[in-house]
Each structure stands twice: as structure tokens, then as C-alpha cells.
Design an enzyme around this catalytic site. Structure first.
Site, PDB file in Angstrom:
ATOM      1  N   SER A  84     -18.106  24.603  -7.167  1.00 53.18           N
ATOM      2  CA  SER A  84     -17.982  25.986  -6.713  1.00 53.18           C
ATOM      3  C   SER A  84     -17.833  26.062  -5.202  1.00 53.18           C
ATOM      4  O   SER A  84     -17.510  27.102  -4.656  1.00 53.18           O
ATOM      5  CB  SER A  84     -19.223  26.768  -7.127  1.00 53.18           C
ATOM      6  OG  SER A  84     -20.363  26.150  -6.548  1.00 53.18           O
ATOM      7  N   HIS A 134      -2.687  -4.612   2.328  1.00 53.70           N
ATOM      8  CA  HIS A 134      -4.018  -4.355   2.892  1.00 53.70           C
ATOM      9  C   HIS A 134      -4.041  -4.063   4.389  1.00 53.70           C
ATOM     10  O   HIS A 134      -4.980  -3.457   4.887  1.00 53.70           O
ATOM     11  CB  HIS A 134      -4.922  -5.567   2.597  1.00 53.70           C
ATOM     12  CG  HIS A 134      -6.378  -5.351   2.829  1.00 53.70           C
ATOM     13  ND1 HIS A 134      -7.062  -4.247   2.412  1.00 53.70           N
ATOM     14  CD2 HIS A 134      -7.304  -6.138   3.440  1.00 53.70           C
ATOM     15  CE1 HIS A 134      -8.335  -4.358   2.733  1.00 53.70           C
ATOM     16  NE2 HIS A 134      -8.509  -5.497   3.366  1.00 53.70           N
ATOM     17  N   ARG A 188     -13.861  -5.334   9.069  1.00 52.14           N
ATOM     18  CA  ARG A 188     -13.906  -4.563   7.839  1.00 52.14           C
ATOM     19  C   ARG A 188     -15.301  -4.511   7.234  1.00 52.14           C
ATOM     20  O   ARG A 188     -15.633  -3.607   6.496  1.00 52.14           O
ATOM     21  CB  ARG A 188     -12.992  -5.195   6.802  1.00 52.14           C
ATOM     22  CG  ARG A 188     -11.576  -5.306   7.268  1.00 52.14           C
ATOM     23  CD  ARG A 188     -10.702  -4.645   6.282  1.00 52.14           C
ATOM     24  NE  ARG A 188      -9.325  -5.041   6.457  1.00 52.14           N
ATOM     25  CZ  ARG A 188      -8.324  -4.228   6.269  1.00 52.14           C
ATOM     26  NH1 ARG A 188      -8.570  -2.985   5.910  1.00 52.14           N
ATOM     27  NH2 ARG A 188      -7.104  -4.646   6.427  1.00 52.14           N
ATOM     28  N   HIS A 215      -8.948  -0.104  -2.573  1.00 55.84           N
ATOM     29  CA  HIS A 215      -9.151   1.335  -2.733  1.00 55.84           C
ATOM     30  C   HIS A 215      -9.145   1.792  -4.184  1.00 55.84           C
ATOM     31  O   HIS A 215      -9.366   2.968  -4.468  1.00 55.84           O
ATOM     32  CB  HIS A 215      -8.095   2.123  -1.929  1.00 55.84           C
ATOM     33  CG  HIS A 215      -8.463   2.274  -0.486  1.00 55.84           C
ATOM     34  ND1 HIS A 215      -9.052   3.413   0.024  1.00 55.84           N
ATOM     35  CD2 HIS A 215      -8.363   1.408   0.549  1.00 55.84           C
ATOM     36  CE1 HIS A 215      -9.282   3.238   1.317  1.00 55.84           C
ATOM     37  NE2 HIS A 215      -8.870   2.028   1.661  1.00 55.84           N
ATOM     38  N   ASP A 236       0.824  -1.219   0.000  1.00 52.71           N
ATOM     39  CA  ASP A 236       0.000   0.000   0.000  1.00 52.71           C
ATOM     40  C   ASP A 236       0.851   1.260   0.000  1.00 52.71           C
ATOM     41  O   ASP A 236       1.776   1.384   0.793  1.00 52.71           O
ATOM     42  CB  ASP A 236      -0.865   0.049   1.275  1.00 52.71           C
ATOM     43  CG  ASP A 236      -1.882  -1.071   1.349  1.00 52.71           C
ATOM     44  OD1 ASP A 236      -2.911  -0.869   2.016  1.00 52.71           O
ATOM     45  OD2 ASP A 236      -1.636  -2.140   0.774  1.00 52.71           O
TER      46      ASP A 236
END
Lengths: 663, 159
Positions: free
Chosen positions: A599, A419, A392, A234, A172
Site C-alpha cells: 500500500s 560481470h 566487491r 544478480h 549483462d
């Protein structure tokens, strides 16, 4: 003479006793430091996992919003605005982008020319070291080319260490560019002589996810046989909405952000799922389950699954069918109710198959989804067996027996996965068969952990290289490092405490039958754990969280002293404030989606509608009036629009004694 | 002989289990034997190395495996806490200890002297331990340890 030597002897004896005392005391302080370090990391990790579970609520909400869209304009545009889907569906060529997007002369960043060469890669590295951005046109061209190349690749890449090459495996990175640059510095750039495997989770959390992707994809195009990428959990647009990547892209690329994100969604789904070296070493992001079928995984159409957070459409449709047949309880519950009921939602397929009954045929889409979910989300554990991964909310916990069976079935020798955060950057488990490699140093906080990578030689013996990036020129000593980590961890924990104030107060009250304001430490700890659902050493943390009475009881309301939100908003119900605190991050994501033109403003009406939907989804009862008051108080210049970043910032929890954040 | 209410013993046991779990990565009720010292100290005790070895002998398996089970550790540690063994070292006692090494009573100890005492006498420091203490305690300009300052700094950080 005799006198002198006996004095000397006595002094020496005294000195020895003094030495022992000092050594003893020193070892005590070291142990205390180590304990503080451990529980701080424990706090970070528990909160992170609890957060990942909450993620499920959001995924459900999207499904809810998208399928029962009352504002087609505001929500479905993320998937169906015409220009965007055209790009995604048709294979637009590089020249299309060249024609459509202009790069001004004032741009001094890298100008890529395809096919890419090492010079382009070096230009990119140089630019990113100097905090420059790559122009959107080149990003889009790069992504287009990357998708073209990835499409040619099978789901599982097969490599060999022939020609005496060492292969480097990284875990990762989570947007930590400094770590990637450090790895390249220590280990050399990717090339034919220096092959790399990057094992997923390149993005989210860190602030340079885009730059990491650009670098990795560039090297992929230059050395397609020597730079290998595996998909992580991810690499998923719904995760990115929550964990920062979407926000990063929108901020860095105001005009073309949406296009880039749409193309990325596709690119992520084309990332290979696993790599196998010499038919012996399996490398994938999460882990395995007792049903993992590598042949099945190799054959499925991986690009169909853009996000693992939503079950495939056929599965959702079936769930809807079933719901129509069976009278439903609420689609989702308030998190507190969930906890009290002892259930945590789990995105594995087991829930759906349970309720399906035996009349409906098995759904192939369901199997595909579960197989990929398992390899991207599972974690190894030392207990035998395969159980749902409850921390998880997806994938499973797999034991040494599951590993052994898989190895036997496919004649494997080692499993390399990532992970999971590891303080030393790597960890070996299952008797040497499973290696976890984690390459993002200082993941939770400066000084929290090292990162590491693996050098795999032709005999497939792994060698580990550790490192840690530091932003301080002088290396902090252990005392300072632990202090930093601990403050940061406690800050997160206090935020959670604040956000659960009402529930905590009623839990405490249940132990305090005579309303004395005091309960035993034991009861206090039990209440904290049951409400916050975090397995932490509460008695150790007690001193930092709650005040004690002279007779050794916990003055439980003192938990909330000194905690307030950043900007007090008058006349707003405390319960509403608390709810907004708890869901601050979710709201941020939702607002960013509604804010089509980036915006930073949304209309009062949009805000009201969205909030109502979200609240009803979570089962929160709120009086309209209080929300209206709140909204009006936020519309500072009374023009019918809210600056939602300012709004959300107001619900940031601070502790009176905290030093100003230096981020 | 004190009689302790059941509640008190249960509370002590919970404290011990909590401390144990902080070091139990795998969540399987075992910890590496090398962590026992940290666990005992995290519960507020100040055992010497010799005392730790004694304790280890009581909690290790017949055939040492390198791991300690909670099952064996809990009763032994409960007794330690109930007996209030391994009393803490009060600040003034610590100060006297440093003063004992400060022969000339000048308020500081030179690096050489401190290293000599702590790595050669008593229960000697490893090189790592010595370097770690020096990294916090040593004043690099004078190469001495001003022990009063050092103690104050360490005590404050504790709270």
C-alpha cells in the site's frame, strides 16, 4: 613582385603558426574531455562497487531479522506465507493457474498458449515494444514451465558448433530492454540456426528486467537446445531487493507480485551455472579461482543455493555455535569503524574456516557455496595470483597464471565472462585467453558506454559487434555526452559527501589543529579518500567539490555548501538526517518488505521498531526522542501511518545548482 | 634556479600519479603509450605533437613495448611541471590565431578554408579530429565557423 611573394610567404608562415596553435589547443580540449569522461566512469564504478560491499550489511541484517524475529508477522512472511510456499514446493500445473487467476476481457496484451510457439514470442516482443505488460497468469505459467525445463538441465551445459553454426554470446543486460531488442534486430531472433548464450545478470538496475526474463524464458521454451542461460550474481533474490528488480515486479504486479517473486527465486536457482562450447570455450558469469573444480560444480545440487548472499544454513549454524563459545564483539560494526579498522567484510568462506578451529569437520555446504560464489563474482586482473576480491566483497581476483592452470587442467582454449562494465562493451585480457562481454549500453548514464556481443564461429574465433542505444534523435556530440556523464557522476558523489558529513568534518578537523577552516589540498584529498573509501583522482575533482582560499588552501566546509536534502525537515538532528540519507536505499528495501499489501504505507510502530533494529545492527546510537519527532513530522495526516516513499524522498540529496532531473 | 620546498614537489608528484592512474586501467602502474598525450594535457600543459614526441623519447623503454611505466614518467613529468614547460594558450592568443586564418576579417572562416589549413598545415589533423571539431564548431546553415562563438562555448564548458 618580390614584395608580393614575400608578403605571401609571411602570411603563409603566420597561417602555419596559427594552425599549429589551433591544433594544439584543440588537442588539449580533447584530452580534457577524455580525462573528464574517464574520471566520471571511475566515479560511477567506485560508487557501485562500494555499494555492493555495503550490500553485505543488508544481507547480515536479513539474517539477523529472520533468525531473531521479534515480529514474525512482519518479516518471515516473505518465506513462509502458506499459499506461496505451496506453489513453490509442489509442481503446480498450468491449469491450476488458469483456474485460480482470471484474465479479464479488457486485457489486450499477449495471451500465451502452451507449448509456446514463435507466434507467442513475436506477440511478446511486439507487446513489450509498445510498453504493455504481460498478464500475471501468463507470467506464472511461463515461470512454471521454465522451471520444469531448467530442472532437466545439468549444471554445466555442453554445446557444439557443429553444422557450421555461429553461436552468439551476450553479457549483462541489467533490465535494458532496448539493448536486447537492438541485439535481436542486428543479429536475428534465436532459432535452431541462430543459437544464443546469455551470460547472466538479466535483471536489476534497468526498468525492464521482467520483460527481458519473459522474452528469454519464452525463447528457452521454444528452442531449448538453442537458447542457453547462465546464472549471474544478480539472479539472486537478496540482490534483487537492493538493486531494483523486486521493486519493479511489485509495482508492475500489485496482486501477484509476491507469488511471482517467490517462483522466480526458485527459477533463478535452477539456472545453469556455466556453458562449455566444443569442450574448449568456457562461458560463465564472473570468473574463476585457484580452487575452481568444474567436476565438482557439475555434480552439486545447484538449486539448494537460492541466494549467495547468505551462507548455507549449516555454515550459519556453525558460525552461531562458535559465537556462543567465543565472547563476541559486535556482530557488525558501523561502516566508519570498519573503514578505520582497515577491514572490509568479505563474504568468502575464508572468514568462517579461520575461526572454526581444527576440531570441526569440513562442511561440504561451505565448499559448494564458495565454488559457486567464485564463478559468479570473480574478476580477472593482470597480476598473477588469486586474492580476495576486496572491491566487491565476494569471489576473487584471478591472474593469468590461474587461468593458465585451469585451461591446462581442463584442456580449454578460452574463457568468456561478463560481470564487469567495459566502456567499449568488451575487453580481452590474459593474453587473449579471457574475454569480458558486457551488453548493457549506457549502463551508468546516457552515453557512458557501448554494449557488445560475441559471434563465435565454428573455429572458435570470436568476432565482436558493438552498439549503443540512444534516446536522443540527434546524436549528442562528444562534448555534450561527456557533460551529461560528468554531471551524473558528480551528483552521485555529492550525495555520498552529504551522507558522510559528520565523519568528513571530523577528519578535516584533525588536519586543522588551529581551527582556521582551511587545510592543504593534500590533506583534503587524504581525508576524502579515507572517509569515503573511494579511490578517485581527488585533486582533479577538487575544483568541482571544494572552494579554494586565495593562498591555495582548501576551505573544507565549502564541500557542503549548496548541498541540502530535497525537503527540509525542521527540528531534526542533523546527524539523524545524515544517517537517513546514507541508508535511504536500505530502508527502502526494508520498508517494502514490511509493507505486505504494497500500500506504500506502514504503521508508526512498525517504522519505529524496524528503525531501532536496523540502527542497533549498524551500531548507531540514536536518541529515541529525535526519531519520534521525525516520525511525527512525517505523519502528515496524523492517522498513525507513514507514506514511506514520501518519507524517503525527503532525504534525497540535491545540489543548489543542479538542473531538474529529467528522469 | 628556484628552490622548491619538499612539500611542493611531493604535491606535484601526487598530482601526476593521480592523472596517470586515471588512465591506468589495469592498476599496474603502466599506461598505453597513446595515452601519454592525454595525461600530460590533463595536468594543464599544452605540448605540441613535436614536443610530445620529445617527451616520449625520454620515458619510453629501451625497446618500446607500447607501454609507459610510472617509474620513468614521474621524474620527467615532475620536471616539466616545475619548469612550467608547455605553457597554456591564453584565450586572446587563440582568438588571434583564428583571426589570422580569417583573411577577410569577417568574423568567420568557411568550412573549406578551415579544413584546408588544419588538415594540410602545421601538425595536421586526422580526418577524425577534423570531423570532431566541425561537429561542435560548424554552423550547419552557413557552413562556416564563427570562431568567437566557438571559443566562448569551449572556454565556458571548461570550468
Amino acid at each position: 613582385m618580390g614584395c608580393n611573394s614575400s608578403v605571401a610567404y609571411r602570411r603563409s608562415e603566420k597561417a602555419i603558426r596559427a594552425a599549429i596553435l589551433i591544433q594544439n589547443w584543440y588537442r588539449f580540449t580533447k584530452a580534457r574531455l577524455e580525462t573528464r569522461r574517464r574520471y566520471s566512469l571511475s566515479i560511477f564504478q567506485s560508487i557501485e562497487y562500494a555499494d555492493e560491499q555495503d550490500q553485505l550489511q543488508l544481507a547480515n541484517f536479513f539474517t539477523f531479522m529472520l533468525d531473531h524475529c521479534t515480529h514474525p508477522d512482519s518479516v518471515s512472511h516473505i518465506l513462509t506465507s502458506p499459499g506461496v510456499s505451496q506453489v513453490v514446493d509442489e509442481g503446480l500445473s498450468l491449469t491450476e493457474f488458469e483456474n485460480r487467476i482470471d484474465v479479464p476481457d479488457s486485457y489486450y496484451g499477449p495471451r500465451l498458449s502452451f507449448p509456446l510457439t514463435v507466434e507467442d514470442a513475436n506477440a511478446l516482443l511486439h507487446a513489450f515494444r509498445n510498453e504493455q505488460l504481460l498478464h500475471a497468469r501468463y507470467v506464472l505459467q511461463l515461470l512454471c514451465e521454465t522451471r520444469r525445463v531448467l530442472k532437466e538441465m545439468p549444471n554445466i551445459t555442453h554445446l557444439s558448433t557443429s553444422y557450421s553454426k555461429e553461436i552468439t554470446v551476450c553479457g549483462d543486460l541489467h533490465g535494458n530492454l532496448d539493448d536486447l531488442l537492438l541485439i535481436f534486430y542486428k543479429n536475428g531472433l534465436p532459432s535452431e540456426q541462430n543459437p544464443y548464450v546469455f551470460n547472466g545478470d538479466f535483471v536489476d538496475r534497468g526498468k525492464n528486467s521482467m520483460e527481458i526474463l519473459i522474452i528469454l524464458f519464452a525463447f528457452l521454451l521454444i528452442y531449448p537446445n538453442d537458447l542457453h542461460l547462465n546464472r549471474g550474481n544478480h539472479e539472486d533474490y537478496i540482490m534483487n531487493l537492493r538493486y531494483g528488480f523486486t521493486k519493479e515486479v511489485s509495482k508492475k504486479y500489485k496482486d501477484h507480485g509476491k507469488l511471482i517473486l517467490c517462483l522466480l527465486r526458485d527459477v533463478f536457482s535452477w539456472l545453469p551455472l556455466a556453458t562449455i562450447i566444443d569442450s574448449k570455450v568456457l562461458i560463465l558469469h564472473g570468473g574463476i579461482s585457484d580452487t575452481t573444480d568444474l567436476d565438482f560444480l557439475n555434480a552439486l545440487e545447484r538449486s539448494k543455493l537460492k541466494s549467495l548472499m547468505r551462507p548455507p544454513k549449516s555454515v550459519r549454524d556453525r558460525q552461531d555455535q562458535l559465537k556462543e563459545r567465543i565472547p563476541t564483539t559486535r556482530l557488525s560494526k558501523h561502516i566508519a569503524n570498519q573503514n578505520v579498522a582497515g577491514k572490509t567484510q568479505h563474504i568468502s568462506s575464508s572468514g568462517s574456516t579461520e575461526s572454526s578451529g581444527s576440531n570441526l569437520p569440513p562442511d561440504p555446504a561451505l565448499k559448494e557455496w564458495k565454488q559457486i560464489l567464485d564463478i559468479l563474482w570473480s574478476d580477472p586482473r593482470s597480476q598473477n595470483g588469486c586474492t580476495p576480491n576486496k572491491s566487491r566483497g565476494g569471489g576473487c581476483y584471478f591472474g593469468p597464471d590461474v587461468t593458465a592452470k585451469l585451461f591446462e587442467r581442463y584442456n580449454l582454449k578460452m574463457l568468456i565472462r561478463s560481470h564487469e562494465f567495459k566502456p567499449e562493451g568488451y575487453e580481452i585480457s590474459h593474453d587473449g585467453k579471457v574475454i569480458t562481454i558486457f551488453s548493457a549500453s549506457n549502463y551508468y548514464e546516457e552515453g557512458s558506454n557501448r554494449g557488445a556481443y560475441i559471434k563465435l564461429n565454428p573455429e572458435l574465433i570470436p568476432r565482436f559487434v558493438q552498439y549503443q542505444v540512444s534516446k536522443y534523435t540527434r546524436r549528442q556530440n562528444l562534448q555534450e555526452r561527456v557533460g551529461t556523464i560528468e554531471s551524473s557522476a558528480l551528483k552521485s558523489l555529492r550525495e555520498k559527501i552529504y551522507a558522510h558529513r559528520s565523519e568528513l568534518t571530523s577528519a578535516f578537523a584533525q588536519y586543522d589543529l588551529n581551527s582556521t577552516g582551511r587545510i592543504s589540498v593534500s590533506d583534503w584529498a587524504a581525508a576524502m579518500e579515507s572517509v569515503l573509501q573511494l579511490e578517485l583522482p581527488w585533486r582533479m575533482l577538487r575544483a568541482q567539490l571544494v572552494q579554494m582560499t586565495p593562498n591555495g588552501e582548501a576551505d573544507y566546509m565549502s564541500c557542503f555548501y549548496d548541498l541540502k536534502i530535497g525537503q527540509p525537515t525542521k527540528e531534526v538532528q542533523p546527524a539523524l538526517v545524515e544517517t537517513l540519507c546514507r541508508y535511504r536505499r536500505d530502508l527502502e528495501i526494508i520498508f517494502n518488505i514490511i509493507d505486505k499489501d504494497h500500500s506504500g504505507l506502514i504503521s508508526l510502530e512498525e517504522f519505529g521498531q524496524t528503525w531501532k533494529l536496523f540502527a542497533s545492527h549498524l551500531g548507531i546510537d540514536l536518541y529515541d526522542e529525535s526519531l519520534d519527532k521525525l516520525v511525527l513530522s512525517i505523519d502528515y495526516n496524523k492517522d498513525g501511518h507513514i507514506d514511506f516513499n514520501e518519507f524517503l524522498e525527503a532525504f534525497h540529496v540535491v545540489h543548489r545548482l543542479e538542473k531538474k532531473a529529467n528522469s | 634556479m628556484f628552490l622548491f620546498a619538499d612539500g611542493a614537489v611531493a604535491e606535484i608528484e601526487k598530482k601526476i600519479i593521480e592523472a596517470f592512474e586515471v588512465f591506468d586501467h589495469e592498476c599496474n602502474k603502466t599506461v598505453d603509450v597513446r595515452e601519454i598525450g592525454s595525461i600530460v594535457r590533463s595536468l594543464g600543459c599544452f605540448p605540441t605533437e613535436a614536443e610530445l614526441h620529445e617527451l616520449l623519447a625520454k620515458v619510453e623503454e629501451e625497446e618500446p613495448t607500447g607501454y609507459i611505466n610510472l617509474e620513468k614518467f614521474l621524474p620527467v613529468m615532475t620536471k616539466v611541471l616545475l619548469d612550467r614547460s608547455y605553457q597554456p594558450i591564453p584565450e586572446d592568443v587563440l582568438l588571434h590565431a583564428f583571426e589570422a586564418l580569417d583573411e577577410n576579417k569577417c568574423g568567420y572562416i568557411t568550412k573549406e578554408e578551415l579544413v584546408k589549413y588544419l588538415t594540410e598545415e602545421g601538425e595536421p589533423f586526422t580526418q577524425e579530429e577534423m570531423e570532431d571539431m566541425l561537429s561542435t564548431a560548424l554552423d550547419p546553415e552557413t557552413n562556416t565557423v564563427r570562431y568567437r562563438d566557438y571559443i566562448s562555448m569551449m572556454i565556458v564548458d571548461e570550468t
